[in-house]
Scaffold this motif. Sequence first.
Motif, PDB file in Angstrom:
ATOM      1  N   SER A  49       0.704  -1.246  -0.046  1.00 25.80           N
ATOM      2  CA  SER A  49      -0.041   0.051  -0.090  1.00 25.80           C
ATOM      3  C   SER A  49       0.911   1.300   0.175  1.00 25.80           C
ATOM      4  O   SER A  49       0.328   2.371  -0.700  1.00 25.80           O
ATOM      5  N   ARG A  50       1.765   1.417   0.778  1.00 25.20           N
ATOM      6  CA  ARG A  50       2.812   2.413   0.946  1.00 25.20           C
ATOM      7  C   ARG A  50       3.474   2.726  -0.589  1.00 25.20           C
ATOM      8  O   ARG A  50       3.569   3.935  -0.838  1.00 25.20           O
ATOM      9  N   VAL A  51       3.978   1.472  -1.036  1.00 24.07           N
ATOM     10  CA  VAL A  51       4.361   1.765  -2.744  1.00 24.07           C
ATOM     11  C   VAL A  51       3.491   2.148  -3.483  1.00 24.07           C
ATOM     12  O   VAL A  51       3.772   3.142  -4.339  1.00 24.07           O
ATOM     13  N   ILE A  52       2.237   1.678  -3.443  1.00 25.67           N
ATOM     14  CA  ILE A  52       1.178   2.151  -4.476  1.00 25.67           C
ATOM     15  C   ILE A  52       0.911   3.666  -4.197  1.00 25.67           C
ATOM     16  O   ILE A  52       0.773   4.480  -5.070  1.00 25.67           O
ATOM     17  N   GLU A  53       0.893   3.905  -2.931  1.00 25.18           N
ATOM     18  CA  GLU A  53       0.384   5.243  -2.658  1.00 25.18           C
ATOM     19  C   GLU A  53       1.747   6.375  -2.786  1.00 25.18           C
ATOM     20  O   GLU A  53       1.536   7.669  -3.411  1.00 25.18           O
ATOM     21  N   THR A  54       3.041   5.841  -3.122  1.00 28.91           N
ATOM     22  CA  THR A  54       3.906   6.887  -3.106  1.00 28.91           C
ATOM     23  C   THR A  54       4.770   6.601  -4.450  1.00 28.91           C
ATOM     24  O   THR A  54       5.205   7.581  -4.887  1.00 28.91           O
ATOM     25  N   GLY A  55       4.333   5.456  -4.993  1.00 26.83           N
ATOM     26  CA  GLY A  55       5.029   5.439  -6.435  1.00 26.83           C
ATOM     27  C   GLY A  55       6.600   4.987  -6.092  1.00 26.83           C
ATOM     28  O   GLY A  55       7.438   4.954  -7.257  1.00 26.83           O
ATOM     29  N   LEU A  56       7.182   5.105  -4.739  1.00 24.80           N
ATOM     30  CA  LEU A  56       8.494   4.526  -4.858  1.00 24.80           C
ATOM     31  C   LEU A  56       9.031   3.088  -4.223  1.00 24.80           C
ATOM     32  O   LEU A  56       8.083   2.534  -3.673  1.00 24.80           O
ATOM     33  N   PRO A  57      10.172   2.632  -4.577  1.00 26.68           N
ATOM     34  CA  PRO A  57      10.450   1.562  -3.903  1.00 26.68           C
ATOM     35  C   PRO A  57      10.571   1.440  -2.459  1.00 26.68           C
ATOM     36  O   PRO A  57      10.857   2.527  -1.902  1.00 26.68           O
ATOM     37  N   LEU A  58      10.557   0.299  -2.037  1.00 27.13           N
ATOM     38  CA  LEU A  58      10.294   0.456  -0.404  1.00 27.13           C
ATOM     39  C   LEU A  58      11.450  -0.807   0.156  1.00 27.13           C
ATOM     40  O   LEU A  58      11.099  -2.013  -0.578  1.00 27.13           O
ATOM     41  N   VAL A  59      12.180  -0.713   0.835  1.00 21.83           N
ATOM     42  CA  VAL A  59      12.906  -1.699   1.517  1.00 21.83           C
ATOM     43  C   VAL A  59      12.334  -1.907   3.005  1.00 21.83           C
ATOM     44  O   VAL A  59      12.193  -1.023   3.743  1.00 21.83           O
ATOM     45  N   TYR A  60      11.960  -2.968   3.495  1.00 19.23           N
ATOM     46  CA  TYR A  60      11.615  -3.541   4.740  1.00 19.23           C
ATOM     47  C   TYR A  60      12.537  -4.574   5.200  1.00 19.23           C
ATOM     48  O   TYR A  60      12.787  -5.479   4.995  1.00 19.23           O
ATOM     49  N   LEU A  61      13.299  -3.786   6.449  1.00 22.84           N
ATOM     50  CA  LEU A  61      14.290  -4.318   6.984  1.00 22.84           C
ATOM     51  C   LEU A  61      13.867  -4.707   8.359  1.00 22.84           C
ATOM     52  O   LEU A  61      13.660  -4.027   9.167  1.00 22.84           O
ATOM     53  N   ASN A  62      13.870  -6.054   8.869  1.00 23.56           N
ATOM     54  CA  ASN A  62      13.620  -6.386  10.109  1.00 23.56           C
ATOM     55  C   ASN A  62      14.497  -7.075  10.883  1.00 23.56           C
ATOM     56  O   ASN A  62      15.400  -7.893  10.276  1.00 23.56           O
ATOM     57  N   LEU A  63      14.610  -7.110  12.422  1.00 24.78           N
ATOM     58  CA  LEU A  63      15.493  -7.838  13.029  1.00 24.78           C
ATOM     59  C   LEU A  63      15.018  -9.245  12.892  1.00 24.78           C
ATOM     60  O   LEU A  63      14.036  -9.706  12.425  1.00 24.78           O
ATOM     61  N   VAL A  64      16.046 -10.216  13.661  1.00 26.54           N
ATOM     62  CA  VAL A  64      15.820 -11.486  13.655  1.00 26.54           C
ATOM     63  C   VAL A  64      16.326 -11.941  14.854  1.00 26.54           C
ATOM     64  O   VAL A  64      17.239 -11.264  15.414  1.00 26.54           O
ATOM     65  N   GLY A  65      15.474 -12.889  15.584  1.00 25.33           N
ATOM     66  CA  GLY A  65      16.119 -13.582  16.958  1.00 25.33           C
ATOM     67  C   GLY A  65      14.906 -13.340  17.862  1.00 25.33           C
ATOM     68  O   GLY A  65      14.064 -12.651  18.000  1.00 25.33           O
ATOM     69  N   GLY A  66      15.341 -14.238  19.121  1.00 27.73           N
ATOM     70  CA  GLY A  66      14.394 -14.249  20.470  1.00 27.73           C
ATOM     71  C   GLY A  66      14.699 -13.136  21.313  1.00 27.73           C
ATOM     72  O   GLY A  66      16.076 -13.295  21.607  1.00 27.73           O
ATOM     73  N   GLN A  67      13.806 -12.886  21.928  1.00 34.03           N
ATOM     74  CA  GLN A  67      13.887 -11.734  22.872  1.00 34.03           C
ATOM     75  C   GLN A  67      12.954 -12.120  24.156  1.00 34.03           C
ATOM     76  O   GLN A  67      11.861 -11.609  23.905  1.00 34.03           O
ATOM     77  N   ASP A  68      13.396 -12.806  25.117  1.00 33.76           N
ATOM     78  CA  ASP A  68      12.285 -13.036  26.216  1.00 33.76           C
ATOM     79  C   ASP A  68      11.015 -13.844  25.452  1.00 33.76           C
ATOM     80  O   ASP A  68      11.387 -15.067  24.715  1.00 33.76           O
TER      81      ASP A  68
END
Length: 575
Positions: free
Chosen positions: A215-234
């Motif tokens: 949705s953010r890409v369609i709205e802005t017309g821009l490429p998007l990078v979604y970068l997430n953490l990995v791993g357990g915490q509690d």
Amino acid sequence: MPDSPDQGSTTGRPGAHSGDRSEPRPATFRLTLAQLNATVGDLKGNAARARSAWEEAKAAGADMLALPEMFITGYNTQDLVMKPAFHQAAMAQIAALAEGCAEGPAIAIGGPALEGAELFNAYYILQGGKISARVLKHHLPNETVFDEVRLYGSAPVAGPYTVGDLRIGSPICEDAWHDDVAETLAETGAEILLVPNGSPYYRGKMHIRQTIMVSRVIETGLPLVYLNLVGGQDDQVFDGGSFVLNPGGGLAVQLPLFGEALAHVDFTRGPEGWSAAKGALATMPDLMEQDYHAMVLALRDYMRKTGFQKVLLGLSGGIDSAIVAVIAADALGPENVRCVMLPSEYTSQASLDDAQAVAEALGCAYDFVPIDKGRAAITETLAPLFEGRAEDLTEENIQSRLRGLLLMAMSNKFGEMLLTTGNKSEVAVGYATIYGDMNGGYNPIKDLYKTRVFEMCRWRNANHRPWMMGPEGEVIAPRIIDKPPSAELRADQKDSDSLPDYPVLDAILEILVDGDGSVEDCVKAGYAREDAAKVENLIYISEYKRFQSAPGTRLSKRAFWLDRRYPIVNRWRDG
């Protein structure tokens, strides 16, 4: 640290770039994505991991290295981040990282920031030995496991920052779940969107993330990078799954779930703007595998990050302790798992055989510690006090608490963390003995309903993956899965003596707990009012047990602890 770095660099604000440039802008930009496993509080260790990733990015000729939200501190920090000594040390580590990585690609890294006396969740841009820009989070999540309104200030939305000649907008995690931040960034000159995240797993979340980011890409017309953490915490598991979307919403790059990854993504500027070159597309496993991988990773990281190497658990011959033993073997290796059978006179030979079969199938150590002599001694000690009173739940719980005592003694003596094995159905209605079978440091299946435990056992028997350290094949005999569940604390006992059958119980629990519904909702769904009212009452009167229970892997949006916070003293009932 520079005196007052901008919330979005000065050069990235509207009007900072003129259309009349003496030199042509470069047509390519290499961005290295570091989907890494940070440890909360390990500031030096997290900085070292960032530095190592930067070295790889530099060797690959990258223009910029991107790390996830709050990477320098680890995430979720809860109130730790408010401690002045802690957030000041974190900011010092970022400044030192900037200075030490002056020659090479820029670095984008998450960490805390101060503006006056107010603390912010920030994304730092490091270039040329200094902090060149700083983005401050605007939308603060204050639901489920997040209390960011308690921790941080909400900053005004700022414009993009510049790396080389590329204008980048970075909505921080929650900021990208709303349309206003991305829209403002696009209007103020952003050419790509880089979204750093500390987004924990719950079942089905990956699809939701991608839908919202499209949705953010369609709205802005821009490429998007979604970068997430990995791993357990509690109790939380950050599942990674970072991805890159091109204008139009097409998937260009997909990193794996639940694993660390470093990816170099090449962006090219064409007549229509910037787009990412096609890269590897990791396979997305089904939801059963995602849940199982989450439990394995959560336990593995909980052990590693708390400093434990080995676990033990009471292996009863039942399905719950069997799947916990398998999860432990897959997380830590069978050589690091001790299975202990603690039979009483009510323990069937079939349970003894089944427990031993699981331990042998896994290749785990197996100890046999009968509790009959200990139980007799406790019974004799209490006899003068209990004289004239019939046996009841008290005597059943003595067995469970004696097992808990013995397991904790072994945990102390051998330095092995005790795992507890109650499923979500039992945790919900209090079908467990506090200071008995609830003893332990971690519960991998705390958010897994009993009916899903059955499904999970069958799935694991049929599937093996490279990230599993236990053996492949049928590790839980079908007879263990198929037999009627029993606590075996009295003769011929079955769970169904005290509770609705698990398919009914779990369906009611999903309405009352996961759906926050009412007894009337259960009746409308076809369940008996008497059953629904009984289950509701059990949920409420068991709150004190859950308050004292071990942490366990969060698999849903309604896990017990931070997702669902109820008073212990509570006389309200709706049925």
